[in-house]
Design an enzyme around this catalytic site. Structure first.
Site, PDB file in Angstrom:
ATOM      1  N   PHE A  12       0.353  -1.046  -0.418  1.00 44.36           N
ATOM      2  CA  PHE A  12       0.410  -0.636  -0.046  1.00 44.36           C
ATOM      3  C   PHE A  12       0.392   0.932   0.501  1.00 44.36           C
ATOM      4  CE2 PHE A  12      -2.840   2.981   3.301  1.00 44.36           C
ATOM      5  CZ  PHE A  12      -3.107   3.667   2.412  1.00 44.36           C
ATOM      6  N   LEU A  36       6.296 -10.050  -2.457  1.00 44.81           N
ATOM      7  CA  LEU A  36       5.199 -10.279  -3.113  1.00 44.81           C
ATOM      8  C   LEU A  36       4.214 -11.261  -1.664  1.00 44.81           C
ATOM      9  CD1 LEU A  36       5.526 -10.524  -7.093  1.00 44.81           C
ATOM     10  CD2 LEU A  36       5.184  -8.537  -5.368  1.00 44.81           C
ATOM     11  N   THR A  37       4.041 -11.174  -0.834  1.00 42.46           N
ATOM     12  CA  THR A  37       3.511 -11.253   0.087  1.00 42.46           C
ATOM     13  C   THR A  37       1.936 -11.705  -0.391  1.00 42.46           C
ATOM     14  OG1 THR A  37       2.473  -9.665   1.981  1.00 42.46           O
ATOM     15  CG2 THR A  37       4.389 -11.374   2.338  1.00 42.46           C
ATOM     16  N   THR A 131       5.920   2.923  13.116  1.00 43.36           N
ATOM     17  CA  THR A 131       4.153   3.052  13.093  1.00 43.36           C
ATOM     18  C   THR A 131       3.940   4.204  14.674  1.00 43.36           C
ATOM     19  OG1 THR A 131       2.323   2.246  14.078  1.00 43.36           O
ATOM     20  CG2 THR A 131       4.101   0.314  14.056  1.00 43.36           C
ATOM     21  N   ASP A 132       2.656   4.773  14.810  1.00 48.37           N
ATOM     22  CA  ASP A 132       2.519   5.284  16.066  1.00 48.37           C
ATOM     23  C   ASP A 132       2.206   4.345  17.064  1.00 48.37           C
ATOM     24  OD1 ASP A 132       0.487   4.727  14.639  1.00 48.37           O
ATOM     25  OD2 ASP A 132      -0.948   6.451  15.008  1.00 48.37           O
ATOM     26  N   GLU A 133       1.898   3.009  16.300  1.00 49.78           N
ATOM     27  CA  GLU A 133       1.790   2.186  17.492  1.00 49.78           C
ATOM     28  C   GLU A 133       2.409   1.336  18.287  1.00 49.78           C
ATOM     29  OE1 GLU A 133      -0.984  -1.053  15.859  1.00 49.78           O
ATOM     30  OE2 GLU A 133      -2.012   0.345  14.319  1.00 49.78           O
ATOM     31  N   TYR A 157       1.274  -7.424  16.522  1.00 48.14           N
ATOM     32  CA  TYR A 157       2.385  -6.658  15.878  1.00 48.14           C
ATOM     33  C   TYR A 157       3.731  -5.219  15.522  1.00 48.14           C
ATOM     34  CZ  TYR A 157       2.297  -2.319  12.277  1.00 48.14           C
ATOM     35  OH  TYR A 157       2.935  -1.158  11.248  1.00 48.14           O
ATOM     36  N   SER A 160       6.893  -5.768  17.002  1.00 42.72           N
ATOM     37  CA  SER A 160       7.919  -6.580  16.660  1.00 42.72           C
ATOM     38  C   SER A 160       8.458  -5.270  15.848  1.00 42.72           C
ATOM     39  CB  SER A 160       7.076  -7.326  15.235  1.00 42.72           C
ATOM     40  OG  SER A 160       6.088  -6.663  13.934  1.00 42.72           O
ATOM     41  N   LYS A 161       7.254  -3.937  15.736  1.00 46.85           N
ATOM     42  CA  LYS A 161       8.023  -2.966  14.798  1.00 46.85           C
ATOM     43  C   LYS A 161       8.367  -2.342  15.716  1.00 46.85           C
ATOM     44  CE  LYS A 161       7.216  -1.248  11.413  1.00 46.85           C
ATOM     45  NZ  LYS A 161       7.997  -1.487  10.450  1.00 46.85           N
ATOM     46  N   LEU A 197      -9.221  -1.089   7.827  1.00 44.38           N
ATOM     47  CA  LEU A 197     -10.619  -0.372   8.197  1.00 44.38           C
ATOM     48  C   LEU A 197     -11.712  -0.574   7.209  1.00 44.38           C
ATOM     49  CD1 LEU A 197     -12.999  -0.369  10.577  1.00 44.38           C
ATOM     50  CD2 LEU A 197     -11.910   2.097  10.451  1.00 44.38           C
TER      51      LEU A 197
HETATM   52  P1  NAD Z   1       0.698  -3.821   3.140  1.00 48.49           P
HETATM   53  O1  NAD Z   1       1.097  -4.728   4.020  1.00 48.49           O
HETATM   54  O2  NAD Z   1       0.315  -3.332   2.512  1.00 48.49           O
HETATM   55  O3  NAD Z   1       2.353  -3.944   2.271  1.00 48.49           O
HETATM   56  C1  NAD Z   1       3.628  -4.656   2.810  1.00 48.49           C
HETATM   57  C2  NAD Z   1       4.599  -5.244   2.109  1.00 48.49           C
HETATM   58  O4  NAD Z   1       5.722  -5.136   2.243  1.00 48.49           O
HETATM   59  C3  NAD Z   1       3.817  -5.943   0.952  1.00 48.49           C
HETATM   60  O5  NAD Z   1       3.907  -5.160  -0.627  1.00 48.49           O
HETATM   61  C4  NAD Z   1       4.463  -7.451   1.148  1.00 48.49           C
HETATM   62  O6  NAD Z   1       4.205  -8.403   0.101  1.00 48.49           O
HETATM   63  C5  NAD Z   1       5.776  -6.224   1.339  1.00 48.49           C
HETATM   64  N1  NAD Z   1       6.529  -7.594   2.372  1.00 48.49           N
HETATM   65  C6  NAD Z   1       6.341  -8.303   3.438  1.00 48.49           C
HETATM   66  N2  NAD Z   1       7.075  -9.128   4.066  1.00 48.49           N
HETATM   67  C7  NAD Z   1       7.518  -9.032   3.298  1.00 48.49           C
HETATM   68  C8  NAD Z   1       9.450  -9.309   3.153  1.00 48.49           C
HETATM   69  N3  NAD Z   1       9.745 -10.652   4.116  1.00 48.49           N
HETATM   70  N4  NAD Z   1      10.598  -8.939   2.161  1.00 48.49           N
HETATM   71  C9  NAD Z   1       9.805  -8.487   1.399  1.00 48.49           C
HETATM   72  N5  NAD Z   1       9.021  -8.163   0.938  1.00 48.49           N
HETATM   73  C10 NAD Z   1       7.905  -8.094   2.038  1.00 48.49           C
HETATM   74  O7  NAD Z   1       2.184  -2.709   4.934  1.00 48.49           O
HETATM   75  P2  NAD Z   1       2.186  -0.607   4.409  1.00 48.49           P
HETATM   76  O8  NAD Z   1       0.048  -1.008   5.252  1.00 48.49           O
HETATM   77  O9  NAD Z   1       1.979  -0.333   3.004  1.00 48.49           O
HETATM   78  O10 NAD Z   1       2.909  -0.371   5.813  1.00 48.49           O
HETATM   79  C11 NAD Z   1       4.119  -0.009   4.662  1.00 48.49           C
HETATM   80  C12 NAD Z   1       5.350  -0.062   6.305  1.00 48.49           C
HETATM   81  O11 NAD Z   1       5.084   0.854   6.960  1.00 48.49           O
HETATM   82  C13 NAD Z   1       5.118  -1.179   6.920  1.00 48.49           C
HETATM   83  O12 NAD Z   1       6.237  -1.129   7.498  1.00 48.49           O
HETATM   84  C14 NAD Z   1       4.143  -0.534   8.031  1.00 48.49           C
HETATM   85  O13 NAD Z   1       4.576  -0.854   9.450  1.00 48.49           O
HETATM   86  C15 NAD Z   1       4.199   1.126   8.390  1.00 48.49           C
HETATM   87  N6  NAD Z   1       2.936   1.288   8.485  1.00 48.49           N
HETATM   88  C16 NAD Z   1       2.230   1.375   7.612  1.00 48.49           C
HETATM   89  C17 NAD Z   1       1.510   2.021   8.135  1.00 48.49           C
HETATM   90  C18 NAD Z   1      -0.691   1.683   7.487  1.00 48.49           C
HETATM   91  O14 NAD Z   1      -1.845   3.143   8.175  1.00 48.49           O
HETATM   92  N7  NAD Z   1      -0.377   1.245   6.985  1.00 48.49           N
HETATM   93  C19 NAD Z   1       1.130   3.356   9.215  1.00 48.49           C
HETATM   94  C20 NAD Z   1       2.166   3.790   9.873  1.00 48.49           C
HETATM   95  C21 NAD Z   1       3.131   2.689   9.597  1.00 48.49           C
HETATM   96  O1  DAU Z   2      -1.696   3.282  13.918  1.00 49.99           O
HETATM   97  C1  DAU Z   2      -0.806   3.163  12.542  1.00 49.99           C
HETATM   98  C2  DAU Z   2      -1.171   1.302  12.007  1.00 49.99           C
HETATM   99  O2  DAU Z   2      -2.458   1.710  11.034  1.00 49.99           O
HETATM  100  C3  DAU Z   2      -0.214   0.653  10.879  1.00 49.99           C
HETATM  101  O3  DAU Z   2       0.831   0.707  11.561  1.00 49.99           O
HETATM  102  C4  DAU Z   2      -0.909  -0.155  10.813  1.00 49.99           C
HETATM  103  O4  DAU Z   2      -0.314  -0.862   9.861  1.00 49.99           O
HETATM  104  C5  DAU Z   2      -2.063  -0.269  10.460  1.00 49.99           C
HETATM  105  O5  DAU Z   2      -3.181  -1.831   9.347  1.00 49.99           O
HETATM  106  C6  DAU Z   2      -2.938   0.458  11.101  1.00 49.99           C
HETATM  107  O6  DAU Z   2      -3.402   0.035  12.530  1.00 49.99           O
HETATM  108  P1  DAU Z   2      -4.872  -0.140  12.256  1.00 49.99           P
HETATM  109  O7  DAU Z   2      -4.955  -1.483  13.555  1.00 49.99           O
HETATM  110  O8  DAU Z   2      -5.468   1.092  13.738  1.00 49.99           O
HETATM  111  O9  DAU Z   2      -5.304  -0.148  11.833  1.00 49.99           O
HETATM  112  P2  DAU Z   2      -6.999  -1.387  11.411  1.00 49.99           P
HETATM  113  O10 DAU Z   2      -7.507  -0.981  10.012  1.00 49.99           O
HETATM  114  O11 DAU Z   2      -6.874  -2.809  11.692  1.00 49.99           O
HETATM  115  O12 DAU Z   2      -8.441  -1.111  12.329  1.00 49.99           O
HETATM  116  C7  DAU Z   2      -8.650   0.582  11.915  1.00 49.99           C
HETATM  117  C8  DAU Z   2      -9.629   0.690  13.060  1.00 49.99           C
HETATM  118  O13 DAU Z   2     -10.655  -0.088  13.254  1.00 49.99           O
HETATM  119  C9  DAU Z   2      -9.450  -0.139  14.637  1.00 49.99           C
HETATM  120  O14 DAU Z   2      -9.371   0.381  16.310  1.00 49.99           O
HETATM  121  C10 DAU Z   2      -9.622  -1.293  14.695  1.00 49.99           C
HETATM  122  C11 DAU Z   2     -10.838  -1.256  13.821  1.00 49.99           C
HETATM  123  N1  DAU Z   2     -11.414  -2.027  13.035  1.00 49.99           N
HETATM  124  C12 DAU Z   2     -10.969  -2.936  12.045  1.00 49.99           C
HETATM  125  C13 DAU Z   2     -11.676  -3.838  11.102  1.00 49.99           C
HETATM  126  C14 DAU Z   2      -9.997  -4.071  10.091  1.00 49.99           C
HETATM  127  C15 DAU Z   2     -12.858  -2.446  13.199  1.00 49.99           C
HETATM  128  O15 DAU Z   2     -13.863  -1.734  14.193  1.00 49.99           O
HETATM  129  N2  DAU Z   2     -13.052  -3.376  12.572  1.00 49.99           N
HETATM  130  C16 DAU Z   2     -12.422  -4.337  11.123  1.00 49.99           C
HETATM  131  O16 DAU Z   2     -12.913  -4.992  10.610  1.00 49.99           O
END
Ligand code: NAD
Ligand code: DAU
Length: 351
Positions: A12, A36-37, A131-133, A157, A160-161, A197
């Site tokens: 993403f 490409l998971t 991440t902020d988590e 999660y 691990s981060k 979500l």
């Molecule tokens: P995502 O799950 O959409 O994408 C992760 C990508 O990493 C995928 O393309 C997957 O194939 C690849 N990948 C996973 N394991 C791998 C491995 N062992 N080797 C090579 N490639 C691998 O994740 P995202 O939401 O785009 O998040 C990207 C990064 O940003 C992550 O590190 C996540 O912790 C961080 N982040 C995400 C959010 C969010 O809201 N999505 C917010 C803050 C930080």
């Molecule tokens: O804060 C940054 C993080 O945001 C990233 O590090 C993570 O990679 C990313 O996945 C995201 O984590 P969240 O757990 O906050 O995202 P998610 O979309 O899974 O959930 C958002 C909120 O919605 C959370 O409070 C859980 C709730 N939720 C989620 C799903 C999937 C629901 O109520 N129903 C659902 O089906």
């Protein structure tokens, strides 16, 4: 000319970072390394795959020999590391996969960078996207996460981060590895895997399926448009001092249930449904185990020191996002078919 390795570029956020760097920096060579998971999708990058400065490498960041080879073959001098297992619900089911990808994978990349850059660290940079988590959960409305907030991860999660963040700083302190680290809030926008979500709920509204709200829907998340996160990474990668950490966020908190109501209202309007038509889909289900109550980022440091601010207001961003998912049904169908679909059905049936 710079050779930049972007990991997780088929995911993403990674796909938006790859697109920004390939188009904004034609003199850079961008190597997108992705395993490409289920979450990685090269369809996200159709518009950049023909560009001369882009190359895709399929591989696992845990494979240290492959990482060494990539640094040597492509003379990598910058890394933007996004590859990770990213979904909290999955981490609850399978924490080992998260330790492997997020901790061991980051460690093998750090080791390869350290070895390759041993001669000179000058002009090199390892940008770790986190991440902020890692800060845990906020329990009152006045608090915000600052760069100085102590780590307190609550899910497998985020543990691990947090661990990967500690390894990055340890490599900076111990071996002088030039790094920057960013902790961002929840991203939204096109190309997000529909287990999260926003895309999950938009897809379910379109298909008239239940919207599984965890607990009472009172948890709060802080949402940032994904392109603004990519812009922040660009700014920090180029302008920050080595060893710095920046929080990234847009001061945009939403209680889940309020955000869900906005999504329903907007999607119903776009789909031509009467107002309130999809309200009936809201289904309160068992809460996520250990569900963090509230995240809220204070991004003042990034704004004051490097001048970054979000380009998009939430109202515009969410409308754009909902339209994108509704207009890209084929993308949604392609990504939800196959292995993931089985997983999703199993998860959903358990709710
Ligand atoms: P995502 O799950 O959409 O994408 C992760 C990508 O990493 C995928 O393309 C997957 O194939 C690849 N990948 C996973 N394991 C791998 C491995 N062992 N080797 C090579 N490639 C691998 O994740 P995202 O939401 O785009 O998040 C990207 C990064 O940003 C992550 O590190 C996540 O912790 C961080 N982040 C995400 C959010 C969010 O809201 N999505 C917010 C803050 C930080
Ligand atoms: O804060 C940054 C993080 O945001 C990233 O590090 C993570 O990679 C990313 O996945 C995201 O984590 P969240 O757990 O906050 O995202 P998610 O979309 O899974 O959930 C958002 C909120 O919605 C959370 O409070 C859980 C709730 N939720 C989620 C799903 C999937 C629901 O109520 N129903 C659902 O089906």
């Amino acid at each position: 000319m710079k050779n930049i390795l972007i990991t997780g570029g088929a995911g993403f956020i990674g796909s938006h970072v790859v697109r920004l760097f390939c188009t904004k920096y034609p003199d850079y060579k961008i190597y997108n390394l992705d395993k490409l998971t289920y979450a990685g999708n090269l369809e996200n990058l159709k518009d950049v795959e023909e560009l001369a400065n882009y190359k895709f490498i399929k591989g696992d960041i845990c494979d240290l020999e492959l990482m060494r080879q990539i640094f040597a073959d492509y003379k990598i001098d910058g890394v933007i590391h996004l590859a990770a297992e990213s979904h909290v619900d999955r981490s609850i089911k399978d924490p080992f996969a998260f330790a492997m990808a997020n901790v061991m994978g980051t460690l093998s990349l750090l080791q390869a960078a350290k070895e390759a850059w041993a001669g000179t660290m000058e002009g090199k940079r390892f940008h770790h996207v986190s991440t902020d988590e890692v800060y845990g959960s906020l329990h009152n409305e006045e608090e915000f996460f600052l760069e100085t907030t102590p780590y307190d991860p609550q899910s497998p999660y985020s543990a691990s981060k947090a661990s990967s963040d500690h390894f990055v700083r340890a490599f900076g302190n111990t071996y002088g590895l030039p790094f920057v680290l960013t902790n961002c809030s929840n991203n939204y926008g096109p190309n997000q895997f529909p287990e999260k979500l926003i895309p999950l709920f938009i897809n379910n509204i379109r298909n008239g399926k239940p919207l599984p709200v965890y607990g009472k829907g009172e948890n709060v998340r802080d949402w940032l448009y994904v392109v603004d996160h990519a812009r922040a990474i660009d700014t920090i990668f180029h302008d920050a001092k080595n060893g710095e950490t920046y929080n990234v966020g847009g001061f945009n908190e939403w209680k889940n249930i309020d955000l869900i109501k906005v999504m329903i209202k907007t999607a119903d309007r776009i789909l031509g449904n009467p107002e309130g038509y999809s309200d009936k889909l809201i289904t309160y289900v068992q809460d996520r185990a250990g569900h963090d109550l509230r995240y809220a980022i204070d991004a003042t440091k990034l704004n004051k020191e490097l001048g970054w601010e979000p380009s998009l207001q939430f109202e515009e961003g969410i409308e754009k996002t909902i339209r994108w998912y509704l207009d890209n049904e084929e993308w949604m169908n392609n990504i939800t078919s196959g292995e993931y679909e089985k997983y999703y059905l199993e998860m959903y049936n358990n709710k």
